[in-house]
Scaffold this motif. Structure first.
Motif, PDB file in Angstrom:
ATOM      1  N   LYS A 196       0.618  -1.089  -0.123  1.00  0.00           N
ATOM      2  CA  LYS A 196      -0.089  -0.164   0.011  1.00  0.00           C
ATOM      3  C   LYS A 196       0.859   1.425   0.315  1.00  0.00           C
ATOM      4  CE  LYS A 196      -3.736  -2.424   2.607  1.00  0.00           C
ATOM      5  NZ  LYS A 196      -5.528  -1.760   3.302  1.00  0.00           N
ATOM      6  N   ILE A 197       0.017   1.948  -0.465  1.00  0.00           N
ATOM      7  CA  ILE A 197       1.131   3.477  -0.199  1.00  0.00           C
ATOM      8  C   ILE A 197       0.744   4.889   0.689  1.00  0.00           C
ATOM      9  CG2 ILE A 197       1.446   5.850  -1.776  1.00  0.00           C
ATOM     10  CD1 ILE A 197       0.439   3.751  -4.380  1.00  0.00           C
ATOM     11  N   LYS A 198       1.872   4.883   1.407  1.00  0.00           N
ATOM     12  CA  LYS A 198       1.883   5.621   2.767  1.00  0.00           C
ATOM     13  C   LYS A 198       1.660   7.299   2.559  1.00  0.00           C
ATOM     14  CE  LYS A 198       3.451   6.958   7.037  1.00  0.00           C
ATOM     15  NZ  LYS A 198       5.012   6.879   7.533  1.00  0.00           N
ATOM     16  N   GLU A 199       2.240   7.316   1.380  1.00  0.00           N
ATOM     17  CA  GLU A 199       2.360   9.236   1.434  1.00  0.00           C
ATOM     18  C   GLU A 199       2.609   9.530  -0.080  1.00  0.00           C
ATOM     19  OE1 GLU A 199       3.463  13.580   3.087  1.00  0.00           O
ATOM     20  OE2 GLU A 199       4.431  11.418   4.235  1.00  0.00           O
ATOM     21  N   VAL A 200       1.851  10.804  -1.017  1.00  0.00           N
ATOM     22  CA  VAL A 200       2.495  11.211  -2.015  1.00  0.00           C
ATOM     23  C   VAL A 200       2.717  13.069  -1.973  1.00  0.00           C
ATOM     24  CG1 VAL A 200       2.390  11.269  -4.541  1.00  0.00           C
ATOM     25  CG2 VAL A 200       1.612   9.043  -3.349  1.00  0.00           C
ATOM     26  N   LYS A 201       4.400  12.767  -2.240  1.00  0.00           N
ATOM     27  CA  LYS A 201       4.381  14.318  -2.366  1.00  0.00           C
ATOM     28  C   LYS A 201       5.274  14.777  -4.098  1.00  0.00           C
ATOM     29  CE  LYS A 201       6.430  13.609   2.068  1.00  0.00           C
ATOM     30  NZ  LYS A 201       7.317  13.725   3.218  1.00  0.00           N
ATOM     31  N   ILE A 202       4.869  15.662  -4.041  1.00  0.00           N
ATOM     32  CA  ILE A 202       5.996  16.249  -5.151  1.00  0.00           C
ATOM     33  C   ILE A 202       6.641  16.840  -4.763  1.00  0.00           C
ATOM     34  CG2 ILE A 202       5.241  18.645  -6.819  1.00  0.00           C
ATOM     35  CD1 ILE A 202       2.158  16.455  -7.104  1.00  0.00           C
ATOM     36  N   LYS A 208       6.958  11.561  -5.475  1.00  0.00           N
ATOM     37  CA  LYS A 208       7.718  11.037  -4.854  1.00  0.00           C
ATOM     38  C   LYS A 208       6.973   9.847  -3.866  1.00  0.00           C
ATOM     39  CE  LYS A 208      11.493  10.447  -1.116  1.00  0.00           C
ATOM     40  NZ  LYS A 208      11.457  11.720   0.094  1.00  0.00           N
ATOM     41  N   ILE A 209       7.031   8.220  -3.909  1.00  0.00           N
ATOM     42  CA  ILE A 209       5.836   7.651  -3.529  1.00  0.00           C
ATOM     43  C   ILE A 209       6.258   6.519  -1.993  1.00  0.00           C
ATOM     44  CG2 ILE A 209       4.382   5.572  -4.410  1.00  0.00           C
ATOM     45  CD1 ILE A 209       5.108   6.621  -6.937  1.00  0.00           C
ATOM     46  N   ILE A 210       5.776   7.438  -0.858  1.00  0.00           N
ATOM     47  CA  ILE A 210       6.735   6.720   0.400  1.00  0.00           C
ATOM     48  C   ILE A 210       5.641   5.536   0.560  1.00  0.00           C
ATOM     49  CG2 ILE A 210       6.881   7.344   2.244  1.00  0.00           C
ATOM     50  CD1 ILE A 210       7.697   9.930   1.884  1.00  0.00           C
ATOM     51  N   LEU A 211       5.487   4.468   0.473  1.00  0.00           N
ATOM     52  CA  LEU A 211       5.126   3.061   0.708  1.00  0.00           C
ATOM     53  C   LEU A 211       4.922   2.963   2.115  1.00  0.00           C
ATOM     54  CD1 LEU A 211       7.378   0.802  -2.054  1.00  0.00           C
ATOM     55  CD2 LEU A 211       5.353   2.419  -2.404  1.00  0.00           C
ATOM     56  N   GLN A 212       3.857   1.608   2.530  1.00  0.00           N
ATOM     57  CA  GLN A 212       4.063   1.473   3.673  1.00  0.00           C
ATOM     58  C   GLN A 212       5.392   0.403   3.984  1.00  0.00           C
ATOM     59  OE1 GLN A 212       1.159   2.434   5.652  1.00  0.00           O
ATOM     60  NE2 GLN A 212      -0.632   3.086   5.109  1.00  0.00           N
ATOM     61  N   GLN A 245      -3.888   6.057  -9.052  1.00  0.00           N
ATOM     62  CA  GLN A 245      -3.960   5.234  -7.628  1.00  0.00           C
ATOM     63  C   GLN A 245      -3.085   5.773  -6.750  1.00  0.00           C
ATOM     64  OE1 GLN A 245      -3.830   4.484 -11.586  1.00  0.00           O
ATOM     65  NE2 GLN A 245      -2.659   2.906 -11.702  1.00  0.00           N
ATOM     66  N   LEU A 246      -2.630   6.643  -7.164  1.00  0.00           N
ATOM     67  CA  LEU A 246      -2.618   7.586  -6.206  1.00  0.00           C
ATOM     68  C   LEU A 246      -2.926   8.614  -5.087  1.00  0.00           C
ATOM     69  CD1 LEU A 246       1.204   8.571  -8.125  1.00  0.00           C
ATOM     70  CD2 LEU A 246       1.358   6.845  -6.727  1.00  0.00           C
ATOM     71  N   GLU A 247      -4.137   8.363  -5.926  1.00  0.00           N
ATOM     72  CA  GLU A 247      -5.384   9.222  -5.061  1.00  0.00           C
ATOM     73  C   GLU A 247      -6.004   8.021  -4.136  1.00  0.00           C
ATOM     74  OE1 GLU A 247      -6.928  11.070  -7.979  1.00  0.00           O
ATOM     75  OE2 GLU A 247      -5.759  12.116  -9.002  1.00  0.00           O
ATOM     76  N   ASN A 248      -5.804   7.034  -4.429  1.00  0.00           N
ATOM     77  CA  ASN A 248      -6.548   6.259  -3.519  1.00  0.00           C
ATOM     78  C   ASN A 248      -5.349   4.842  -2.920  1.00  0.00           C
ATOM     79  OD1 ASN A 248      -9.631   6.228  -4.370  1.00  0.00           O
ATOM     80  ND2 ASN A 248      -7.860   6.059  -6.575  1.00  0.00           N
ATOM     81  N   LEU A 249      -5.448   5.685  -1.743  1.00  0.00           N
ATOM     82  CA  LEU A 249      -4.071   5.229  -0.863  1.00  0.00           C
ATOM     83  C   LEU A 249      -4.967   4.147  -0.231  1.00  0.00           C
ATOM     84  CD1 LEU A 249      -1.951   8.062  -0.107  1.00  0.00           C
ATOM     85  CD2 LEU A 249      -2.336   6.946  -2.308  1.00  0.00           C
ATOM     86  N   GLY A 250      -5.843   3.879   0.016  1.00  0.00           N
ATOM     87  CA  GLY A 250      -6.267   2.959   0.551  1.00  0.00           C
ATOM     88  C   GLY A 250      -6.343   1.451   0.086  1.00  0.00           C
ATOM     89  N   ASN A 251      -6.452   0.776  -1.171  1.00  0.00           N
ATOM     90  CA  ASN A 251      -6.081   0.163  -1.867  1.00  0.00           C
ATOM     91  C   ASN A 251      -3.920  -0.473  -1.800  1.00  0.00           C
ATOM     92  OD1 ASN A 251      -8.535  -0.316  -2.860  1.00  0.00           O
ATOM     93  ND2 ASN A 251      -8.357   1.571  -4.793  1.00  0.00           N
ATOM     94  N   ASN A 252      -4.261  -2.253  -1.927  1.00  0.00           N
ATOM     95  CA  ASN A 252      -3.674  -2.387  -2.290  1.00  0.00           C
ATOM     96  C   ASN A 252      -3.074  -2.782  -3.579  1.00  0.00           C
ATOM     97  OD1 ASN A 252      -1.886  -4.420   0.421  1.00  0.00           O
ATOM     98  ND2 ASN A 252      -3.728  -5.396  -0.193  1.00  0.00           N
ATOM     99  N   TYR A 253      -1.525  -2.285  -3.862  1.00  0.00           N
ATOM    100  CA  TYR A 253      -0.872  -2.955  -5.284  1.00  0.00           C
ATOM    101  C   TYR A 253       0.121  -3.924  -5.931  1.00  0.00           C
ATOM    102  CZ  TYR A 253      -4.005   1.725  -6.038  1.00  0.00           C
ATOM    103  OH  TYR A 253      -4.868   2.614  -5.609  1.00  0.00           O
ATOM    104  N   LEU A 254      -0.464  -3.496  -6.926  1.00  0.00           N
ATOM    105  CA  LEU A 254       1.285  -4.661  -7.935  1.00  0.00           C
ATOM    106  C   LEU A 254       2.008  -2.946  -7.977  1.00  0.00           C
ATOM    107  CD1 LEU A 254       3.041  -6.541  -8.807  1.00  0.00           C
ATOM    108  CD2 LEU A 254       1.438  -6.436 -10.619  1.00  0.00           C
TER     109      LEU A 254
END
Length: 299
Positions: A196-202, A208-212, A245-254
């Motif tokens: 899952k994605i924890k946070e996305v920053k410009i 910049k994609i910070i993961l769980q 996908q980067l706007e729906n941080l509650g989902n699991n992603y491949l």
């Protein structure tokens, strides 16, 4: 393969070549005399040459203009370019590539026009860079003819089609739940994980994609387990383009990526959806799927 090209016309500089043409979707200008190489052979374009099958003519010459001498070599190298054609970054992409990989049967080589190469390069380079690949030397536009006979698209149609079919979605965020699309993203990647994605920053022009913390390897490739724990990904030039996908941080992603320069870049992100037959099929194939050799082409 989907036909992403507009209808094009044939124009022949000399009547001499009219009987030799088997195409219906090209426009022909002059060329610089050259040789195809030893013992050129005219052969049917095989159905599994996905890049050029149904491109607009039925037969090709070997050796081709990239000095591939066997059809096996052509298939292996050409397969790397199929995803770029699917991205529809320019309507002339397939024309340019097939003029080199599967040249039409003539008694002399006919190269693509320089302006066509430059147009495709300028439109498609951002897509390639999003996956960490530069425009390759094998397609250096300076070596193609400007005013002599060369392969071109019909300019009237191409002007109308320059933006047709081109999505504004960030290339790695193309979330079509299709097995081939997922595998194509995987083939442009070095690793794949479930997380899952924890946070996305410009971050300047990137995101910049910070993961769980919980990250399950699907295919580690060159990524070591210690590196996986510290993994941060960047969506190159993705500050402004849409990525649902980067706007729906509650989902699991491949999530797929590769190391480029000094960063791990995001090369694919698909919702982890086990209810999708296409997704489950892609997961089954991920470990055994044989990818084209991208590195050999794009270095």
């Amino acid at each position: 393969m989907k036909n992403l090209l507009p209808k094009l016309w044939i124009f022949v500089a000399a009547v001499l070549f009219l009987p030799l043409l088997n195409a219906s979707e090209y426009e022909y200008y002059s060329w610089k005399p050259d040789n195809y190489g030893r013992n050129p052979q005219c052969m049917d374009i095989p159905e599994d040459l996905r890049l050029c099958f149904n491109v607009g003519y039925k037969q090709m010459l070997l050796p081709n203009l990239l000095e591939h001498e066997t059809i096996a070599e052509v298939k292996q190298q050409a397969g790397s370019w199929v995803p770029l054609v699917h991205k529809a970054c320019h309507p002339g992409t397939q024309v340019l590539l097939c003029s080199l990989f599967a040249p039409v049967c003539l008694d002399r080589p006919l190269y693509p026009c320089r302006w066509l190469c430059e147009a495709v390069r300028d439109s498609c380079t951002p897509i390639m860079e999003a996956f960490g690949f530069p425009w390759p030397e094998m397609l250096n536009c300076d070596k193609f003819p400007e005013g002599d006979v060369c392969i071109a698209m019909n300019t009237t149609n191409s002007d109308d089609m320059d933006t047709a079919g081109v999505s504004s979605v960030c290339p790695p965020c193309d979330n079509e739940m299709n097995t081939d699309v997922i595998l194509e993203h995987m083939c442009a990647s070095e690793f794949a994980i479930k997380t899952k994605i924890k946070e996305v920053k410009i971050d300047n022009l990137d995101r910049k994609i910070i993961l769980q913390k919980r990250r399950k390897p699907v295919k580690l490739g060159t990524l070591k387990k210690q590196e996986l724990k510290k993994l941060v990904l960047y969506l190159k030039n993705g500050a402004d383009c849409p990525c649902q996908q980067l706007e729906n941080l509650g989902n699991n992603y491949l999530i797929m990526g590769r190391w480029v320069g000094t960063q791990y870049i995001l090369t694919g992100i698909h919702k982890w959806d086990k209810s999708s037959k296409e997704f489950k099929k892609a997961l089954k194939k991920l470990k055994s799927h044989k990818c084209p050799t991208y590195e050999a082409l794009f270095k």
